[in-house]
Design an enzyme around this catalytic site. Structure first.
Site, PDB file in Angstrom:
ATOM      1  N   TYR A  47       0.834  -1.206   0.000  1.00  0.00           N
ATOM      2  CA  TYR A  47       0.000   0.000   0.000  1.00  0.00           C
ATOM      3  C   TYR A  47       0.877   1.269   0.000  1.00  0.00           C
ATOM      4  CZ  TYR A  47      -4.719  -1.928   0.999  1.00  0.00           C
ATOM      5  OH  TYR A  47      -5.949  -2.544   0.937  1.00  0.00           O
ATOM      6  N   GLY A  48       2.073   1.125   0.545  1.00  0.00           N
ATOM      7  CA  GLY A  48       2.902   2.311   0.836  1.00  0.00           C
ATOM      8  C   GLY A  48       3.275   3.167  -0.347  1.00  0.00           C
ATOM      9  N   CYS A  78      -3.853  -0.868   9.541  1.00  0.00           N
ATOM     10  CA  CYS A  78      -2.899  -0.430   8.525  1.00  0.00           C
ATOM     11  C   CYS A  78      -2.749   1.076   8.650  1.00  0.00           C
ATOM     12  CB  CYS A  78      -3.443  -0.783   7.137  1.00  0.00           C
ATOM     13  SG  CYS A  78      -2.455  -0.102   5.807  1.00  0.00           S
ATOM     14  N   THR A  80      -1.162   3.083   6.618  1.00  0.00           N
ATOM     15  CA  THR A  80      -1.256   3.767   5.329  1.00  0.00           C
ATOM     16  C   THR A  80      -2.712   4.059   4.971  1.00  0.00           C
ATOM     17  OG1 THR A  80       0.720   2.545   4.686  1.00  0.00           O
ATOM     18  CG2 THR A  80      -0.480   3.655   2.927  1.00  0.00           C
ATOM     19  N   CYS A 188       4.069   1.510  10.919  1.00  0.00           N
ATOM     20  CA  CYS A 188       3.597   0.576   9.889  1.00  0.00           C
ATOM     21  C   CYS A 188       3.478  -0.774  10.586  1.00  0.00           C
ATOM     22  CB  CYS A 188       4.588   0.502   8.730  1.00  0.00           C
ATOM     23  SG  CYS A 188       4.201  -0.813   7.551  1.00  0.00           S
ATOM     24  N   THR A 189       2.351  -1.423  10.372  1.00  0.00           N
ATOM     25  CA  THR A 189       2.076  -2.644  11.150  1.00  0.00           C
ATOM     26  C   THR A 189       3.031  -3.795  10.819  1.00  0.00           C
ATOM     27  OG1 THR A 189       0.373  -3.143   9.513  1.00  0.00           O
ATOM     28  CG2 THR A 189      -0.349  -2.166  11.588  1.00  0.00           C
ATOM     29  N   HIS A 190       3.763  -3.671   9.718  1.00  0.00           N
ATOM     30  CA  HIS A 190       4.747  -4.706   9.388  1.00  0.00           C
ATOM     31  C   HIS A 190       6.028  -4.582  10.225  1.00  0.00           C
ATOM     32  CE1 HIS A 190       2.256  -5.200   5.805  1.00  0.00           C
ATOM     33  NE2 HIS A 190       2.971  -6.245   5.443  1.00  0.00           N
TER      34      HIS A 190
HETATM   35  N1  DGL Z   1       1.085  -2.460   6.967  1.00  0.00           N
HETATM   36  C1  DGL Z   1       0.671  -1.260   6.365  1.00  0.00           C
HETATM   37  C2  DGL Z   1       0.865  -0.043   7.221  1.00  0.00           C
HETATM   38  O1  DGL Z   1       0.695  -0.141   8.426  1.00  0.00           O
HETATM   39  C3  DGL Z   1       1.009  -1.070   4.903  1.00  0.00           C
HETATM   40  C4  DGL Z   1       2.281  -1.659   4.394  1.00  0.00           C
HETATM   41  C5  DGL Z   1       2.311  -1.648   2.861  1.00  0.00           C
HETATM   42  O2  DGL Z   1       1.600  -2.450   2.271  1.00  0.00           O
HETATM   43  O3  DGL Z   1       3.034  -0.812   2.296  1.00  0.00           O
HETATM   44  O4  DGL Z   1       1.118   1.032   6.740  1.00  0.00           O
END
Ligand code: DGL
Length: 265
Positions: A47-48, A78, A80, A188-190
């Site tokens: 998504y970023g 998320c 984003t 960012c949740t990742h």
């Molecule tokens: N995990 C998402 C966030 O918290 C988006 C990461 C991505 O897909 O770029 O922003």
């Protein structure tokens, strides 16, 4: 619908991929009896680097999907999507929608940090959402937001050789440390899944994973809206993805036990 039927409805979670499972993992510990529907929008990952228009369209599609389930609330797990889409879609649905950034800002500001760093995706940083939300509660706070370009792909491609990207992580953390932050938010949740890398260049306790604060907020708000599920049993979980269910399960494995193969929609 009777209130007890409503309480039994699932809560929807969504993210671009497995990152939102970092929020779900914390949520599960606090609210084990809630039923959950998780949507990983893997076809649009990451998504970023997407535009606002694209992110709003993805959010609307997922919220419509959740609405048809139906659900009693939706968690935007998320940053984003919270940064770019929430403001546009927030009034279009009858259930509460919880965006991660806006839901955590007040509680983080209450901790009175003077200098706060934020690592997030390009789209989140471009929105300036962390800065504008935090300034609402503390106009003197100093914030440095840094976009971290390839970190999501490190998490999504579990098993890939991380070596070439290590130098970038080191560079970004050192750049952030020059700002002398009291705390650094993993926006960012990742990113919580890269903690083993981060701690090589900065003390562990400088990092804030907002998902703890976020799940506390959701719990309180569900309570306030009389929406908590009164069941004593473990709630069910359903997973949906927009591409590659097997890849999702593989990438999720290191941090969440996805018990059923996600359904492709
Ligand atoms: N995990 C998402 C966030 O918290 C988006 C990461 C991505 O897909 O770029 O922003």
């Amino acid at each position: 619908m009777l209130i007890n039927d409503k309480k039994n409805l699932p809560i929807g979670f969504f993210d671009s991929g497995v990152g939102g499972l970092s929020v779900l993992a914390k949520f599960r510990k606090r609210l084990p009896s809630e039923n959950v529907v998780y949507f990983g929008d893997t076809i649009h990952l990451p998504y970023g680097n997407k535009t606002k228009e694209e992110l709003v369209m993805y959010a609307k599609n997922i919220l419509n999907f959740m609405n048809n389930k139906p659900v009693k609330a939706v968690v935007i797990a998320c940053n984003t999507s919270s940064a770019q889409a929430y403001d546009i879609v927030k009034n279009d649905y009858s259930f509460p929608i919880y965006p991660i950034i806006q839901s955590c800002a007040k509680s983080i500001c209450a901790l009175n940090y003077k200098r706060v760093g934020v690592f997030a995706t390009e789209a989140t940083v471009n929105s300036g959402k962390y800065t504008s939300e935090f300034k609402k509660y503390n106009s003197d706070i100093k914030i440095k937001e840094l976009p971290s370009k390839n970190w999501v792909s490190i998490v999504e491609n579990v098993g890939e050789n991380i070596e070439p990207k290590r130098a970038n992580i080191k560079y970004e953390i050192q750049e952030m440390m020059r700002f002398k932050p009291d705390k650094i938010i993993l926006g960012c949740t990742h990113y919580p899944y890269l903690m083993n890398e981060f701690v090589k260049y900065a003390p562990k306790d400088i990092f804030i994973d907002p998902s703890d604060i976020f799940t506390d907020f959701i719990k309180k708000d569900l309570e306030m809206n009389n929406l908590l599920n009164p069941n004593k049993n473990q709630g069910y979980e359903e997973f949906y993805v927009s591409s590659n269910p097997n890849e999702f399960v593989k990438n999720a494995k290191i941090f969440y036990n996805v018990i059923s193969t996600p359904i492709l929609v």
